[in-house]
Design a protein around this motif. Sequence first.
Motif, PDB file in Angstrom:
ATOM      1  N   ARG A  25       0.855  -1.324  -0.086  1.00 50.92           N
ATOM      2  CA  ARG A  25      -0.035   0.019  -0.056  1.00 50.92           C
ATOM      3  C   ARG A  25       1.004   1.285   0.016  1.00 50.92           C
ATOM      4  NH1 ARG A  25      -3.060  -3.053   3.434  1.00 50.92           N
ATOM      5  NH2 ARG A  25      -2.183  -1.980   5.251  1.00 50.92           N
ATOM      6  N   SER A  26       1.952   1.228   0.888  1.00 47.90           N
ATOM      7  CA  SER A  26       2.678   2.224   0.946  1.00 47.90           C
ATOM      8  C   SER A  26       3.581   2.653  -0.453  1.00 47.90           C
ATOM      9  CB  SER A  26       3.961   2.226   1.853  1.00 47.90           C
ATOM     10  OG  SER A  26       4.839   3.191   1.883  1.00 47.90           O
ATOM     11  N   ALA A  27       4.043   1.385  -1.031  1.00 42.67           N
ATOM     12  CA  ALA A  27       4.646   1.644  -2.405  1.00 42.67           C
ATOM     13  C   ALA A  27       3.485   2.315  -3.459  1.00 42.67           C
ATOM     14  CB  ALA A  27       5.327   0.201  -2.986  1.00 42.67           C
ATOM     15  N   ALA A  28       2.411   1.703  -3.371  1.00 42.82           N
ATOM     16  CA  ALA A  28       1.504   2.195  -4.294  1.00 42.82           C
ATOM     17  C   ALA A  28       1.134   3.759  -3.976  1.00 42.82           C
ATOM     18  CB  ALA A  28       0.328   1.359  -4.224  1.00 42.82           C
ATOM     19  N   ALA A  29       1.167   4.032  -2.751  1.00 46.29           N
ATOM     20  CA  ALA A  29       0.641   5.229  -2.538  1.00 46.29           C
ATOM     21  C   ALA A  29       1.986   6.307  -3.121  1.00 46.29           C
ATOM     22  CB  ALA A  29       0.515   5.573  -1.037  1.00 46.29           C
ATOM     23  N   LYS A  30       3.033   5.944  -2.826  1.00 43.59           N
ATOM     24  CA  LYS A  30       4.225   6.485  -3.447  1.00 43.59           C
ATOM     25  C   LYS A  30       4.238   7.060  -4.765  1.00 43.59           C
ATOM     26  CE  LYS A  30       7.498   5.318   0.449  1.00 43.59           C
ATOM     27  NZ  LYS A  30       8.698   4.666   0.947  1.00 43.59           N
ATOM     28  N   GLN A  31       3.784   5.626  -5.408  1.00 44.80           N
ATOM     29  CA  GLN A  31       3.840   5.736  -7.079  1.00 44.80           C
ATOM     30  C   GLN A  31       2.749   6.651  -7.391  1.00 44.80           C
ATOM     31  OE1 GLN A  31       5.735   4.006  -9.215  1.00 44.80           O
ATOM     32  NE2 GLN A  31       4.756   5.080 -10.944  1.00 44.80           N
ATOM     33  N   ALA A  32       1.628   6.729  -6.907  1.00 48.33           N
ATOM     34  CA  ALA A  32       0.557   7.490  -6.989  1.00 48.33           C
ATOM     35  C   ALA A  32       0.997   9.106  -6.805  1.00 48.33           C
ATOM     36  CB  ALA A  32      -0.588   7.195  -6.197  1.00 48.33           C
ATOM     37  N   ALA A  33       1.609   9.228  -5.767  1.00 52.54           N
ATOM     38  CA  ALA A  33       2.134  10.608  -5.430  1.00 52.54           C
ATOM     39  C   ALA A  33       2.996  11.180  -6.528  1.00 52.54           C
ATOM     40  CB  ALA A  33       2.572  10.734  -4.201  1.00 52.54           C
ATOM     41  N   ALA A  34       3.856  10.339  -6.840  1.00 54.97           N
ATOM     42  CA  ALA A  34       4.967  10.511  -8.104  1.00 54.97           C
ATOM     43  C   ALA A  34       4.223  10.918  -9.173  1.00 54.97           C
ATOM     44  CB  ALA A  34       5.701   9.551  -8.265  1.00 54.97           C
ATOM     45  N   THR A  35       3.356  10.108  -9.807  1.00 54.98           N
ATOM     46  CA  THR A  35       2.260  10.383 -10.996  1.00 54.98           C
ATOM     47  C   THR A  35       1.616  11.749 -10.790  1.00 54.98           C
ATOM     48  OG1 THR A  35       2.365   8.058 -11.185  1.00 54.98           O
ATOM     49  CG2 THR A  35       0.694   9.240 -12.521  1.00 54.98           C
ATOM     50  N   ARG A  36       1.042  11.849  -9.823  1.00 49.97           N
ATOM     51  CA  ARG A  36       0.235  13.159  -9.665  1.00 49.97           C
ATOM     52  C   ARG A  36       1.200  14.355  -9.748  1.00 49.97           C
ATOM     53  NH1 ARG A  36      -2.609  10.368  -5.612  1.00 49.97           N
ATOM     54  NH2 ARG A  36      -1.169  11.236  -4.109  1.00 49.97           N
ATOM     55  N   GLN A  37       2.510  14.003  -8.915  1.00 48.55           N
ATOM     56  CA  GLN A  37       3.567  15.388  -9.323  1.00 48.55           C
ATOM     57  C   GLN A  37       4.048  15.425 -10.754  1.00 48.55           C
ATOM     58  OE1 GLN A  37       6.942  14.625  -6.828  1.00 48.55           O
ATOM     59  NE2 GLN A  37       7.533  17.074  -7.097  1.00 48.55           N
ATOM     60  N   LEU A  38       3.986  14.427 -11.399  1.00 44.14           N
ATOM     61  CA  LEU A  38       4.523  14.644 -12.647  1.00 44.14           C
ATOM     62  C   LEU A  38       3.466  15.247 -13.628  1.00 44.14           C
ATOM     63  CD1 LEU A  38       6.906  13.635 -14.536  1.00 44.14           C
ATOM     64  CD2 LEU A  38       5.931  11.621 -14.975  1.00 44.14           C
ATOM     65  N   ASN A  39       2.154  14.732 -13.170  1.00 45.44           N
ATOM     66  CA  ASN A  39       1.011  15.079 -13.995  1.00 45.44           C
ATOM     67  C   ASN A  39       0.896  16.603 -13.934  1.00 45.44           C
ATOM     68  OD1 ASN A  39       0.771  12.800 -15.384  1.00 45.44           O
ATOM     69  ND2 ASN A  39      -0.877  12.235 -13.886  1.00 45.44           N
TER      70      ASN A  39
END
Length: 189
Positions: A25-39
């Motif tokens: 869950r933590s890795a998925a949340a970090k990935q989602a945050a990175a994707t949001r930041q990139l977008n």
Amino acid sequence: MSPTTAQSTAAKKAAATRRANARRRSAAAKQAAATRQLNERTPLQQAQDYAERAVLIPVGAALVARDALVENVTEAAKPFRTRETATRQLERDIKRFERRGTTARNRVEREVKKARTRVERELRQRRNRVQRVVKQNRTRVQREVKRNRTQVERQAKALRRDLEKRASVVTGRVDEAVTDVQDRVASVS
């Protein structure tokens, strides 16, 4: 196994599963945050990131290659730091090179010997084949010559007999004709 051991084993498994799920869950949340930041980045910032990467990648590759080269040179130079170690290393290297050269020479000699043996075998086989064909042809020709000679001799004998018969017939007729002519000449005279 005692009941408390089974319970503690089950509890350990459950705790391990919870920790693994939490990590996921933590890795998925970090990935989602990175994707949001990139977008959320503007096209200008994205272009800046690409340009920065285009410069940093070759620089990093060159530095990694330089580090590897320095490490290799340092490792290669280690045996030559003192005169004694350099001498020992050179003697080892010379022996190694000599062994390598001997091995290569032996391999080449073996390959040459194999090639020579193979060529000799092929030549021997070809020579034997040619000799066999020549012998077969010679035997066949001798047989045909003998058969033809026998036929010619038979035909010559038959022809001679026929000629002798005809000559005797002709001689007999000539004798009859001569006798007839003599009788006629005698009767006229």
